[in-house]
Design an enzyme around this catalytic site. Structure first.
Site, PDB file in Angstrom:
ATOM      1  N   ASN A  52     112.877  91.710 -11.910  1.00  0.00           N
ATOM      2  CA  ASN A  52     113.966  91.208 -12.757  1.00  0.00           C
ATOM      3  C   ASN A  52     114.347  89.799 -12.320  1.00  0.00           C
ATOM      4  O   ASN A  52     114.248  89.435 -11.149  1.00  0.00           O
ATOM      5  CB  ASN A  52     115.173  92.155 -12.772  1.00  0.00           C
ATOM      6  CG  ASN A  52     115.808  92.390 -11.423  1.00  0.00           C
ATOM      7  OD1 ASN A  52     115.133  92.398 -10.404  1.00  0.00           O
ATOM      8  ND2 ASN A  52     117.104  92.600 -11.406  1.00  0.00           N
TER       9      ASN A  52
ATOM     10  N   ALA B 129     122.251  82.169 -14.695  1.00  0.00           N
ATOM     11  CA  ALA B 129     123.682  81.861 -14.671  1.00  0.00           C
ATOM     12  C   ALA B 129     124.315  82.022 -16.052  1.00  0.00           C
ATOM     13  O   ALA B 129     125.510  82.317 -16.169  1.00  0.00           O
ATOM     14  CB  ALA B 129     123.906  80.441 -14.152  1.00  0.00           C
TER      15      ALA B 129
ATOM     16  N   CYS C 145     114.413  92.020 -17.527  1.00  0.00           N
ATOM     17  CA  CYS C 145     114.133  93.180 -16.686  1.00  0.00           C
ATOM     18  C   CYS C 145     112.726  93.088 -16.088  1.00  0.00           C
ATOM     19  O   CYS C 145     111.838  92.425 -16.654  1.00  0.00           O
ATOM     20  CB  CYS C 145     114.214  94.464 -17.503  1.00  0.00           C
ATOM     21  SG  CYS C 145     115.849  94.887 -18.116  1.00  0.00           S
TER      22      CYS C 145
ATOM     23  N   GLU D  71     110.411  95.394 -16.018  1.00  0.00           N
ATOM     24  CA  GLU D  71     109.386  96.017 -16.858  1.00  0.00           C
ATOM     25  C   GLU D  71     108.882  95.037 -17.906  1.00  0.00           C
ATOM     26  O   GLU D  71     107.677  94.907 -18.142  1.00  0.00           O
ATOM     27  CB  GLU D  71     109.954  97.246 -17.581  1.00  0.00           C
ATOM     28  CG  GLU D  71     110.445  98.357 -16.659  1.00  0.00           C
ATOM     29  CD  GLU D  71     111.908  98.225 -16.287  1.00  0.00           C
ATOM     30  OE1 GLU D  71     112.369  97.086 -16.042  1.00  0.00           O
ATOM     31  OE2 GLU D  71     112.585  99.255 -16.223  1.00  0.00           O
TER      32      GLU D  71
HETATM   33  N1  THU Z   1     117.088  95.929 -14.827  1.00  0.00           N
HETATM   34  C1  THU Z   1     115.726  95.987 -14.847  1.00  0.00           C
HETATM   35  O1  THU Z   1     115.043  95.108 -14.332  1.00  0.00           O
HETATM   36  N2  THU Z   1     115.152  97.055 -15.463  1.00  0.00           N
HETATM   37  C2  THU Z   1     115.825  98.056 -16.086  1.00  0.00           C
HETATM   38  O2  THU Z   1     115.221  98.887 -16.754  1.00  0.00           O
HETATM   39  C3  THU Z   1     117.286  98.142 -15.952  1.00  0.00           C
HETATM   40  C4  THU Z   1     117.959  96.935 -15.413  1.00  0.00           C
HETATM   41  C5  THU Z   1     117.736  94.767 -14.196  1.00  0.00           C
HETATM   42  C6  THU Z   1     118.436  93.846 -15.177  1.00  0.00           C
HETATM   43  C7  THU Z   1     119.457  93.188 -14.280  1.00  0.00           C
HETATM   44  O3  THU Z   1     118.856  92.055 -13.661  1.00  0.00           O
HETATM   45  C8  THU Z   1     119.756  94.226 -13.220  1.00  0.00           C
HETATM   46  O4  THU Z   1     118.707  95.179 -13.282  1.00  0.00           O
HETATM   47  C9  THU Z   1     121.087  94.934 -13.429  1.00  0.00           C
HETATM   48  O5  THU Z   1     121.194  95.444 -14.697  1.00  0.00           O
END
Ligand code: THU
Length: 141
Positions: free
Chosen positions: A46, A50, A57, A59
């Site tokens: 992820n 800012a 994310c 994925e």
């Molecule tokens: N996040 C992911 O990378 N994958 C997910 O499926 C859920 C959330 C990240 C997004 C953000 O940078 C942090 O987790 C908090 O939500």
């Protein structure tokens, strides 16, 4: 059926990618490892911003990396998420937007989503199970 040794490899690569997460706002680090149909593995983490909106994310980072490199067919993804700087303490199941992006490039009935948890444990579900009755490319053909 995905083999246990491959599950372990994907979890290990997802956790390694997690260490490269850029998450100064949520302090929540996520890594992903995507197994492509050709056997290659593409990782992602992820990345926050800012301005908040541009963040992505882990994925989708992995999927977009793979697609931009010419791979569009995927077998499985492992996801590892927990607070920054801590070992895996929880199961971070993919968000709804990431599930829909997986739907674009994977067969929902056979695509395995592996969610890593504490102490080397994991949960595994097909995309169909996590995104039932979904809308996909076939609706538009
Ligand atoms: N996040 C992911 O990378 N994958 C997910 O499926 C859920 C959330 C990240 C997004 C953000 O940078 C942090 O987790 C908090 O939500």
């Amino acid at each position: 059926m995905i083999e246990e040794s491959m599950i372990r490899k994907l979890i290990s690569l997802a956790d390694e990618a997690r260490s490269r997460s850029y998450a100064p706002y949520s302090n929540y680090a996520v890594g992903a490892a995507l197994l492509c149909e050709d056997g290659s593995i593409v990782t992602g983490c992820n990345m926050e911003n800012a301005a908040f909106g541009p963040g992505i994310c882990a994925e989708r980072c992995a999927i977009y990396k793979a697609v931009s490199d010419g791979r569009r067919s995927f077998k499985s993804i492992a996801v590892a998420g927990s607070p920054v700087g801590e070992p895996l303490s929880q199961y971070a199941s993919p968000c709804g937007v990431c599930r829909q992006v997986m739907r674009e490039f994977a067969d929902p009935a056979s695509f395995d989503i592996i969610v890593a948890g504490p102490d080397g444990e994991y949960r595994i579900n097909t995309l169909d199970e996590l995104l039932p009755d979904s809308f996909g490319p076939d609706n538009l053909s």
